[in-house]
Design an enzyme around this catalytic site. Sequence first.
Site, PDB file in Angstrom:
ATOM      1  N   HIS A  96       0.845  -1.188   0.000  1.00 38.37           N
ATOM      2  CA  HIS A  96       0.000   0.000   0.000  1.00 38.37           C
ATOM      3  C   HIS A  96       0.884   1.244   0.000  1.00 38.37           C
ATOM      4  O   HIS A  96       2.101   1.156   0.194  1.00 38.37           O
ATOM      5  CB  HIS A  96      -0.947   0.007   1.216  1.00 38.37           C
ATOM      6  CG  HIS A  96      -0.250   0.073   2.540  1.00 38.37           C
ATOM      7  ND1 HIS A  96      -0.119  -1.011   3.378  1.00 38.37           N
ATOM      8  CD2 HIS A  96       0.374   1.100   3.169  1.00 38.37           C
ATOM      9  CE1 HIS A  96       0.547  -0.649   4.461  1.00 38.37           C
ATOM     10  NE2 HIS A  96       0.853   0.621   4.354  1.00 38.37           N
TER      11      HIS A  96
HETATM   12  P1  TYD Z   1      -1.763  -4.068   7.943  1.00 43.49           P
HETATM   13  O1  TYD Z   1      -1.966  -2.646   7.481  1.00 43.49           O
HETATM   14  O2  TYD Z   1      -2.355  -5.151   7.103  1.00 43.49           O
HETATM   15  O3  TYD Z   1      -0.206  -4.327   8.085  1.00 43.49           O
HETATM   16  P2  TYD Z   1       0.920  -4.330   6.920  1.00 43.49           P
HETATM   17  O4  TYD Z   1       0.800  -3.018   6.217  1.00 43.49           O
HETATM   18  O5  TYD Z   1       2.204  -4.487   7.650  1.00 43.49           O
HETATM   19  O6  TYD Z   1       0.666  -5.496   6.003  1.00 43.49           O
HETATM   20  O7  TYD Z   1      -2.317  -4.170   9.419  1.00 43.49           O
HETATM   21  C1  TYD Z   1      -2.580  -5.406  10.046  1.00 43.49           C
HETATM   22  C2  TYD Z   1      -3.760  -5.251  10.994  1.00 43.49           C
HETATM   23  O8  TYD Z   1      -3.490  -4.303  12.030  1.00 43.49           O
HETATM   24  C3  TYD Z   1      -5.026  -4.779  10.299  1.00 43.49           C
HETATM   25  O9  TYD Z   1      -6.114  -5.509  10.825  1.00 43.49           O
HETATM   26  C4  TYD Z   1      -5.159  -3.337  10.688  1.00 43.49           C
HETATM   27  C5  TYD Z   1      -4.486  -3.271  12.043  1.00 43.49           C
HETATM   28  N1  TYD Z   1      -3.802  -1.997  12.325  1.00 43.49           N
HETATM   29  C6  TYD Z   1      -4.316  -1.184  13.328  1.00 43.49           C
HETATM   30  O10 TYD Z   1      -5.335  -1.504  13.981  1.00 43.49           O
HETATM   31  N2  TYD Z   1      -3.664  -0.014  13.612  1.00 43.49           N
HETATM   32  C7  TYD Z   1      -2.551   0.376  12.938  1.00 43.49           C
HETATM   33  O11 TYD Z   1      -1.990   1.450  13.248  1.00 43.49           O
HETATM   34  C8  TYD Z   1      -2.046  -0.469  11.878  1.00 43.49           C
HETATM   35  C9  TYD Z   1      -0.835  -0.072  11.090  1.00 43.49           C
HETATM   36  C10 TYD Z   1      -2.709  -1.643  11.613  1.00 43.49           C
END
Ligand code: TYD
Length: 135
Positions: free
Chosen positions: A49
Amino acid sequence: MYQIINFKVHGEHDGRLIALEEMSADVPFEIKRIYYIYDVRDGLRRGFHAHKKLKQLIICVRGSCKILLDDTKNRDVIELNSPSIGVYIYQPLWREMYDFTNDCVLLVLASEHYNTEDYLFDYKEYVRYLGAADV
Ligand code: TYD
């Protein structure tokens, strides 16, 4: 769109310490959120992303991993293998993280609270956003 920041390391013989302060050369924004990624399953790739407004400082405080940063013209791969290096991302930049070692702890300091509206989850959407936005 991003900058590698080398932090000052205090102490060399009896243990090391790095101190980061918001609104400084190390962290050029107010920190509203901190999160960390760890225990990443072998071979997993994360991220996929970009963010519209969010600024982030990404630090591998333990172990190592790689981060791919793609601005649609260049794809840079940075190996994060030292807690004294930070990647400061200040403009929309597509990122993917991979090659996490088992002990890797990836710390992220962020300028905003969690907000899915700020995400560009799709690479094509990211390219369109860059074309339309004055970034
Ligand atoms: P995700 O954005 O998929 O992580 P990455 O970009 O590393 O692949 O986030 C994983 C999970 O954590 C998703 O359910 C959203 C949650 N999350 C939060 O609740 N708060 C946050 O600040 C972040 C970054 C993720």
